[in-house]
Design a protein around this motif. Structure first.
Motif, PDB file in Angstrom:
ATOM      1  N   SER A 158     -17.312 -48.360  12.728  1.00 50.79           N
ATOM      2  CA  SER A 158     -17.425 -46.914  12.348  1.00 50.79           C
ATOM      3  C   SER A 158     -17.367 -46.533  10.648  1.00 50.79           C
ATOM      4  O   SER A 158     -17.145 -47.824  10.119  1.00 50.79           O
ATOM      5  CB  SER A 158     -16.091 -46.088  12.926  1.00 50.79           C
ATOM      6  OG  SER A 158     -15.108 -46.787  12.631  1.00 50.79           O
TER       7      SER A 158
ATOM      8  N   ARG B 193     -17.881 -38.001  12.370  1.00 46.16           N
ATOM      9  CA  ARG B 193     -17.889 -39.141  12.066  1.00 46.16           C
ATOM     10  C   ARG B 193     -18.252 -39.818  13.543  1.00 46.16           C
ATOM     11  O   ARG B 193     -18.777 -41.007  13.609  1.00 46.16           O
ATOM     12  CB  ARG B 193     -16.710 -39.801  11.410  1.00 46.16           C
ATOM     13  CG  ARG B 193     -16.919 -39.296   9.705  1.00 46.16           C
ATOM     14  CD  ARG B 193     -15.933 -40.051   8.910  1.00 46.16           C
ATOM     15  NE  ARG B 193     -14.518 -40.283   9.284  1.00 46.16           N
ATOM     16  CZ  ARG B 193     -13.948 -39.425   8.876  1.00 46.16           C
ATOM     17  NH1 ARG B 193     -13.966 -38.321   7.910  1.00 46.16           N
ATOM     18  NH2 ARG B 193     -12.573 -39.448   9.133  1.00 46.16           N
ATOM     19  N   GLU B 194     -17.145 -39.552  14.297  1.00 48.20           N
ATOM     20  CA  GLU B 194     -17.403 -40.313  16.003  1.00 48.20           C
ATOM     21  C   GLU B 194     -18.700 -39.982  16.350  1.00 48.20           C
ATOM     22  O   GLU B 194     -18.884 -40.826  17.131  1.00 48.20           O
ATOM     23  CB  GLU B 194     -15.980 -39.551  16.638  1.00 48.20           C
ATOM     24  CG  GLU B 194     -15.968 -40.443  18.058  1.00 48.20           C
ATOM     25  CD  GLU B 194     -15.905 -42.159  18.086  1.00 48.20           C
ATOM     26  OE1 GLU B 194     -16.338 -42.495  19.032  1.00 48.20           O
ATOM     27  OE2 GLU B 194     -15.461 -42.498  17.139  1.00 48.20           O
TER      28      GLU B 194
ATOM     29  N   TYR C 165     -21.385 -41.899  14.915  1.00 47.36           N
ATOM     30  CA  TYR C 165     -21.174 -43.521  15.274  1.00 47.36           C
ATOM     31  C   TYR C 165     -21.706 -43.677  16.847  1.00 47.36           C
ATOM     32  O   TYR C 165     -22.422 -44.550  16.923  1.00 47.36           O
ATOM     33  CB  TYR C 165     -19.687 -43.951  15.180  1.00 47.36           C
ATOM     34  CG  TYR C 165     -19.275 -45.015  16.085  1.00 47.36           C
ATOM     35  CD1 TYR C 165     -19.682 -46.452  15.335  1.00 47.36           C
ATOM     36  CD2 TYR C 165     -18.748 -45.104  17.064  1.00 47.36           C
ATOM     37  CE1 TYR C 165     -19.396 -47.467  16.078  1.00 47.36           C
ATOM     38  CE2 TYR C 165     -18.131 -46.282  17.942  1.00 47.36           C
ATOM     39  CZ  TYR C 165     -18.816 -47.418  17.201  1.00 47.36           C
ATOM     40  OH  TYR C 165     -18.349 -48.729  17.992  1.00 47.36           O
TER      41      TYR C 165
END
Length: 296
Positions: free
Chosen positions: A6, A78-79, A82
């Motif tokens: 990540s 961000r997740e 990812y």
């Protein structure tokens, strides 16, 4: 493919690496520092002012980037990025796998009809159940059998499933990327070798033989059905003997028993049969021709 990290993990590791460098070299500056060349920017989710950071090495700044906010909105984004990256990588790995499988099928020379001859499609009956279990175990544990150079010699009458089981093993190994396979009867396997002597051939005899020698598993279907000329017997013996000497397994199917094969192959039959017996586990299927049952 490498490990997917990540964005948070990447930045954490980079920061740790910079601090490690700094602690082991007195001449290195302070590692990760504020970058005065850029003005702070607000987080689009919570409004917190975020500074630009850079790595300070010997008085110079490298790798300037905006620090990351730890608010729920920023973390969620961000997740999401990812997961999108992970999905793209998985899709690419699947495409590469399918391309490799198709290349293995092309190399195997397994005909289109036999691509449907899988273990799932095999009709298990009382008389062929044991043969099915042996063939499935062979495919699932091919690495162990390959190491020992051990193959199978599947015999029985017409229409009892010998070729289906040999093709099922081939399909399983290719679909699961367990090894390279070449599948064919003596006529087709040696046909390319005979063609190599013509002016139109793009392959030399040594190239074709090397394929038959080196492939992880060679499947010889319907042994004894071909016309047993001295040339055929000599080349067949050469292939089997080369694999025998180098612990390369073979699978052989035949309507004939070992004594019948030995008699039919007059020139090298004894030597060929002797190698097969030593290399292969015998699997005999006694049953009725299922093809005839379909037209009753």
């Amino acid at each position: 493919m490498g490990e997917i990290l990540s964005i948070d993990e990447v930045m954490k590791r980079a920061s740790q690496q910079a601090l490690t460098i700094n602690s082991t070299n007195d001449e290195v500056d302070g590692g990760l520092v504020d970058d005065p060349r850029y003005e702070p920017e607000p987080c689009p989710y919570c409004g917190r002012m975020l500074k630009h950071k850079a790595y300070s090495l010997f008085g110079r700044l490298f790798g300037s980037h905006l620090e990351q906010c730890d608010c729920p909105g920023a973390v969620a984004k961000r997740e999401r990025l990812y997961q999108e990256q992970l999905k793209r990588q998985q899709e690419e790995e699947l495409r590469q796998r399918m391309r490799k499988i198709e290349r293995l099928f092309d190399q195997s020379r397994l005909g289109k009809r036999f691509r449907d001859r899988t273990f799932e499609a095999f009709e298990i009956r009382d008389y062929n159940r044991k043969a099915f279990e042996i063939a499935l175990d062979y495919a699932q544990n091919f690495g162990r059998y390959k190491e020992k150079g051990e193959g199978l010699f599947i015999t029985g009458g017409y229409g009892v499933g010998k070729t289906h089981l040999a093709a099922a093993i081939t399909n399983y190994l290719i679909q699961n990327l367990k090894g390279t396979v070449i599948f064919g009867n003596v006529t087709t396997l040696l046909g390319r070798l005979r063609f190599a002597y013509s002016d139109d051939s793009e392959y030399e005899e040594t190239q074709i033989l090397k394929e038959l020698y080196d492939v992880d598993l060679l499947v010889i279907d319907d042994l004894g059905k071909e016309k047993p000329t001295p040339w055929v017997e000599e080349k067949l013996y050469n292939v089997i003997n080369e694999r025998y000497e180098n612990y390369k397994p073979i699978i052989v199917t035949s309507n004939l028993g070992v004594e019948e094969i030995e008699k039919r192959l007059e020139t090298c039959g004894g030597a060929i049969v002797s190698r097969i017996i030593e290399m292969c586990r015998g699997v005999k299927i006694m049953g009725a021709d299922y093809r005839k049952e379909k037209i009753k």
